[in-house]
Enzyme design. Structure first.
Site, PDB file in Angstrom:
ATOM      1  N   SER A  18      34.843  50.542  32.811  1.00 26.29           N
ATOM      2  CA  SER A  18      35.985  50.706  33.719  1.00 26.29           C
ATOM      3  C   SER A  18      36.877  49.478  33.588  1.00 26.29           C
ATOM      4  O   SER A  18      36.539  48.511  32.906  1.00 26.29           O
ATOM      5  CB  SER A  18      35.490  50.875  35.149  1.00 26.29           C
ATOM      6  OG  SER A  18      34.865  49.678  35.565  1.00 26.29           O
ATOM      7  N   GLY A  19      38.008  49.527  34.224  1.00 24.00           N
ATOM      8  CA  GLY A  19      38.892  48.355  34.239  1.00 24.00           C
ATOM      9  C   GLY A  19      39.714  48.200  32.979  1.00 24.00           C
ATOM     10  O   GLY A  19      40.232  47.116  32.709  1.00 24.00           O
ATOM     11  N   GLY A  23      44.251  53.476  35.752  1.00 22.31           N
ATOM     12  CA  GLY A  23      45.316  53.572  36.758  1.00 22.31           C
ATOM     13  C   GLY A  23      46.691  53.480  36.123  1.00 22.31           C
ATOM     14  O   GLY A  23      47.601  54.245  36.457  1.00 22.31           O
ATOM     15  N   ILE A  24      46.840  52.537  35.203  1.00 18.62           N
ATOM     16  CA  ILE A  24      48.133  52.376  34.535  1.00 18.62           C
ATOM     17  C   ILE A  24      48.394  53.575  33.623  1.00 18.62           C
ATOM     18  O   ILE A  24      49.526  54.053  33.512  1.00 18.62           O
ATOM     19  CB  ILE A  24      48.167  51.048  33.725  1.00 18.62           C
ATOM     20  CG1 ILE A  24      48.046  49.840  34.682  1.00 18.62           C
ATOM     21  CG2 ILE A  24      49.429  50.941  32.868  1.00 18.62           C
ATOM     22  CD1 ILE A  24      49.199  49.682  35.673  1.00 18.62           C
ATOM     23  N   GLU A 146      43.451  61.007  38.827  1.00 17.37           N
ATOM     24  CA  GLU A 146      42.597  59.973  38.242  1.00 17.37           C
ATOM     25  C   GLU A 146      41.226  60.005  38.893  1.00 17.37           C
ATOM     26  O   GLU A 146      41.113  59.893  40.113  1.00 17.37           O
ATOM     27  CB  GLU A 146      43.244  58.591  38.444  1.00 17.37           C
ATOM     28  CG  GLU A 146      42.376  57.466  37.914  1.00 17.37           C
ATOM     29  CD  GLU A 146      42.942  56.074  38.212  1.00 17.37           C
ATOM     30  OE1 GLU A 146      44.093  55.970  38.690  1.00 17.37           O
ATOM     31  OE2 GLU A 146      42.211  55.098  37.980  1.00 17.37           O
ATOM     32  N   THR A 196      32.707  55.297  22.264  1.00  9.46           N
ATOM     33  CA  THR A 196      33.613  56.370  22.680  1.00  9.46           C
ATOM     34  C   THR A 196      33.049  57.734  22.290  1.00  9.46           C
ATOM     35  O   THR A 196      33.133  58.702  23.056  1.00  9.46           O
ATOM     36  CB  THR A 196      35.013  56.150  22.080  1.00  9.46           C
ATOM     37  OG1 THR A 196      35.512  54.915  22.589  1.00  9.46           O
ATOM     38  CG2 THR A 196      35.972  57.270  22.432  1.00  9.46           C
ATOM     39  N   GLN A 197      32.440  57.805  21.117  1.00 14.41           N
ATOM     40  CA  GLN A 197      31.822  59.083  20.730  1.00 14.41           C
ATOM     41  C   GLN A 197      30.771  59.493  21.761  1.00 14.41           C
ATOM     42  O   GLN A 197      30.672  60.659  22.136  1.00 14.41           O
ATOM     43  CB  GLN A 197      31.154  58.948  19.358  1.00 14.41           C
ATOM     44  CG  GLN A 197      32.116  58.693  18.202  1.00 14.41           C
ATOM     45  CD  GLN A 197      31.362  58.558  16.891  1.00 14.41           C
ATOM     46  OE1 GLN A 197      30.386  59.269  16.650  1.00 14.41           O
ATOM     47  NE2 GLN A 197      31.809  57.644  16.040  1.00 14.41           N
ATOM     48  N   CYS A 393      51.785  38.497  56.816  1.00 11.30           N
ATOM     49  CA  CYS A 393      50.751  38.889  57.774  1.00 11.30           C
ATOM     50  C   CYS A 393      49.958  37.669  58.256  1.00 11.30           C
ATOM     51  O   CYS A 393      50.457  36.939  59.095  1.00 11.30           O
ATOM     52  CB  CYS A 393      49.871  39.991  57.193  1.00 11.30           C
ATOM     53  SG  CYS A 393      49.176  41.028  58.484  1.00 11.30           S
ATOM     54  N   GLU A 417      41.018  35.432  66.294  1.00  5.30           N
ATOM     55  CA  GLU A 417      40.192  35.810  65.138  1.00  5.30           C
ATOM     56  C   GLU A 417      39.423  34.591  64.602  1.00  5.30           C
ATOM     57  O   GLU A 417      38.343  34.723  64.053  1.00  5.30           O
ATOM     58  CB  GLU A 417      41.132  36.365  64.044  1.00  5.30           C
ATOM     59  CG  GLU A 417      40.433  36.847  62.800  1.00  5.30           C
ATOM     60  CD  GLU A 417      41.400  37.491  61.818  1.00  5.30           C
ATOM     61  OE1 GLU A 417      42.627  37.500  62.057  1.00  5.30           O
ATOM     62  OE2 GLU A 417      40.917  38.005  60.785  1.00  5.30           O
ATOM     63  N   HIS A 524      53.691  43.935  55.708  1.00  4.90           N
ATOM     64  CA  HIS A 524      53.451  43.699  54.276  1.00  4.90           C
ATOM     65  C   HIS A 524      54.605  44.258  53.447  1.00  4.90           C
ATOM     66  O   HIS A 524      54.537  45.395  52.978  1.00  4.90           O
ATOM     67  CB  HIS A 524      52.154  44.381  53.844  1.00  4.90           C
ATOM     68  CG  HIS A 524      50.933  43.749  54.418  1.00  4.90           C
ATOM     69  ND1 HIS A 524      50.222  42.770  53.752  1.00  4.90           N
ATOM     70  CD2 HIS A 524      50.305  43.929  55.603  1.00  4.90           C
ATOM     71  CE1 HIS A 524      49.207  42.377  54.502  1.00  4.90           C
ATOM     72  NE2 HIS A 524      49.232  43.078  55.629  1.00  4.90           N
ATOM     73  N   GLU A 526      55.339  43.712  50.517  1.00  4.64           N
ATOM     74  CA  GLU A 526      54.965  43.955  49.107  1.00  4.64           C
ATOM     75  C   GLU A 526      54.673  45.424  48.810  1.00  4.64           C
ATOM     76  O   GLU A 526      54.827  45.879  47.684  1.00  4.64           O
ATOM     77  CB  GLU A 526      53.766  43.078  48.710  1.00  4.64           C
ATOM     78  CG  GLU A 526      52.408  43.437  49.336  1.00  4.64           C
ATOM     79  CD  GLU A 526      52.161  42.744  50.678  1.00  4.64           C
ATOM     80  OE1 GLU A 526      53.142  42.372  51.352  1.00  4.64           O
ATOM     81  OE2 GLU A 526      50.976  42.596  51.052  1.00  4.64           O
TER      82      GLU A 526
END
Ligand code: GLN
Length: 553
Positions: A18-19, A23-24, A146, A196-197, A393, A417, A524, A526
């Site tokens: 993974s990674g 996602g991209i 995905e 991959t195979q 935040c 907190e 947030h 972003e």
């Protein structure tokens, strides 16, 4: 004659490790199909039991991306929104926990009408319903789904089974893309196709044949390996797409297009390109800027979720980092981003002077006590040395605490907190959150998602947005304690953004005459920054950083 409704599905699965960019890849496939004139949406399936990503530590699973409706999701949802230049909803996100939870709730309400409810087919049916529901609501023609994890794992097997069932019922409408990894072991010196195979064989044993393999590797695939993969993985050679490592993820859609992936997918679906839309050019221009911009602006991001074992990773703040990039590129600057661990600024004689070389300092969101004193030292330094500061935040709450401690001289100033026993609780639990904390109702219970805020005229925030009212996404339990607002204001802090009823402080800033840019946002920003639409607050921050950069030269 009414046009026939189009509903196509593309499942993106991972092979080997993974990674490596599922996602991209998902975002980029969505992007190129969108650019061919189709209405596209993307869905993420996360195989873990957590009902959402909100209860996970970012060092476990990367950033928690908050959708407009408040769903706490995987960071890939952020990639989808940014690439597709859209906003998604909780319909576009599911986890094993979420799927089981709704099946069990349905069973309890007799929705299965006396049937024995089984893992198969009821779980896959539920997943199919969710995929179709998301596609219907977004009025899309193509859904890119995905599936988290890699093939051959226990965790995602039911989602792979879902994809198989969907294909059997709609043979012409479902395609499979496997994102796989081809290692080149240093000592061997040759790129290896065998893992991959095996991954393809694992997928085959689930009854699925991939239509495309996105071959991720350090270098481009040569013809020999392309043919080998095609032959042994039972794929036509055009179905093997070379995807070597590149510097900028924003080049991936264009690279896929060089391989004509969009047209190849449309051909399999018996669809035709409707002609490249205008936005595609804008996208390519943006992607080009990433390489062409040379002049830098130096930004420090001071956080605490940077380390995992012996490794550093910036995934916890991916949206913040990308938002900085969009604004910097839009201003003709390349961001030189440095992540600094907050804890290094704690204790006696913290190396604060290291911060002087930065044009801007950003403290992003966070939770708990670790690293807090370091962040407070950093914020004080930025305020006193007049280095542009942007707090998000927790970064806003801590800026208010720092102001109370060092300007109001309330030395015990803190957040509930951090130290609930303190006499000077500057940041307190929101009234609406008390019950949640008492009953340990922690999942999905913060103040989440989009809320409006009103801005005060004549402030940095108002001039940055150029608007009286804004809408931003939130994720917090604590707020500026109303009991201290007047005192803080008297001491020079300006609350330039509040909830429309005036009770919640949404933005705190210092007037321009006192500091070039010292601003914190309780929300947030972003999460709403897109490559083609940089966020206005980030742009204002980077502008101030550029001014400092020029002054220093
Ligand atoms: N821990 C703070 C709160 O819950 C800030 C949250 C955040 O930074 N996302 O209010």
């Amino acid at each position: 004659m009414a046009q026939k409704k189009i509903r196509k599905y593309i499942f993106v699965v991972g092979g080997v490790i993974s990674g490596v960019g599922k996602g991209i890849t998902t975002s980029s496939i969505g992007k190129i199909l969108q650019s061919h004139g189709y209405r596209v949406t993307a869905i993420k399936i996360d195989p873990y039991i957590n009902v959402d990503a909100g209860t996970m530590n970012p060092t476990e699973h990367g950033e928690v991306f908050v959708l407009k409706d408040g769903d706490e999701t995987d960071q890939d949802m952020g990639n989808y929104e940014r690439f597709l230049d859209t906003s998604l909803t909780r319909d576009n996100y599911m986890t094993t926990g979420r799927v089981y939870l709704s099946v069990i709730e349905k069973e309890r309400s007799l929705a299965y009408k006396g049937k024995c409810v089984q893992v198969v087919p009821h779980i896959p049916y539920e997943v199919i319903d969710r995929i179709n529901n998301a596609a219907d609501k977004a009025n899309t023609e193509i859904v890119v789904v995905e599936v988290g994890g890699t093939v051959g794992e226990y965790e995602n097997i039911l989602f792979i089974e879902t994809a198989r069932m969907l294909k059997i019922k709609n043979p012409d409408d479902v395609l499979f893309v496997m994102v796989s990894y081809l290692p080149t072991p240093a000592k061997v010196g040759e790129m290896k196709t065998k893992p991959t195979q095996h991954a393809v064989r694992a997928l085959n044993s689930n009854g699925i044949q991939p239509d495309f393999i996105i071959a991720r590797s350090d270098v481009a695939l040569d013809e020999t390996r392309k043919e080998k993969l095609a032959l042994f993985c039972n794929i036509v050679p055009e179905g093997v797409i070379s995807a070597p490592d590149i510097d900028s993820v924003y080049d991936v859609p264009s690279n896929f297009e060089k391989d004509k992936l969009g047209e190849k997918i449309l051909k399999r679906f018996k669809l035709k390109s409707r002609g490249k839309i205008e936005k595609w050019k804008e996208w390519e221009n943006f992607a080009r800027k990433v390489h062409k911009t040379k002049d830098t602006v130096r930004i420090a991001v001071v956080g605490k979720y940077f380390t995992t074992g012996d490794f550093t990773f910036a995934d916890s703040y991916v949206s913040v980092i990308e938002a900085i990039k969009y604004s910097a590129y839009s201003l003709g600057k390349k961001p030189d981003l440095v992540w600094l661990s907050a804890s290094q600024f704690e204790g006696k004689n913290p190396p604060l002077s290291e911060l002087a070389s930065f044009d801007g300092i950003l403290v992003p969101g966070g939770f708990g006590t670790r690293g807090v004193e370091g962040k407070l030292n950093v914020i004080r330094y930025a305020r006193e040395k007049k280095i542009p500061y942007f707090g998000i935040c927790y970064g806003m709450q801590l800026a208010v605490i720092e102001y109370a401690r060092n300007v109001l001289k309330l030395k015990d100033a803190t957040s509930r907190e951090i130290d609930p026993s303190s006499k000077e609780i500057i940041i307190d639990i929101m009234e609406s959150q008390k019950e949640n904390l008492q009953n340990r109702k922690m999942g999905g219970s913060m103040r989440l998602g989009t809320y409006p805020a009103v801005l005060k005229k004549g402030t940095i925030a108002h001039s940055a947005y150029g608007a009286d009212k804004i809408e931003e996404r939130h994720r917090h339990r604590f707020e500026v304690n109303p009991a201290y607002i007047e005192k803080l204001e008297k001491a020079g802090l300006v609350f330039s953004g509040t909830s429309p009823d005036g009770t919640l402080m949404e933005i705190a800033e210092l007037p321009k005459k006192d500091h070039p840019f010292f601003l914190g946002a309780q929300f947030h920003p972003e999460f709403q920054a897109h490559p083609l639409h940089p966020h206005k607050l980030f742009t204002a921050f980077i502008k101030a950083a550029i001014v400092r950069n020029k002054e220093e030269k």
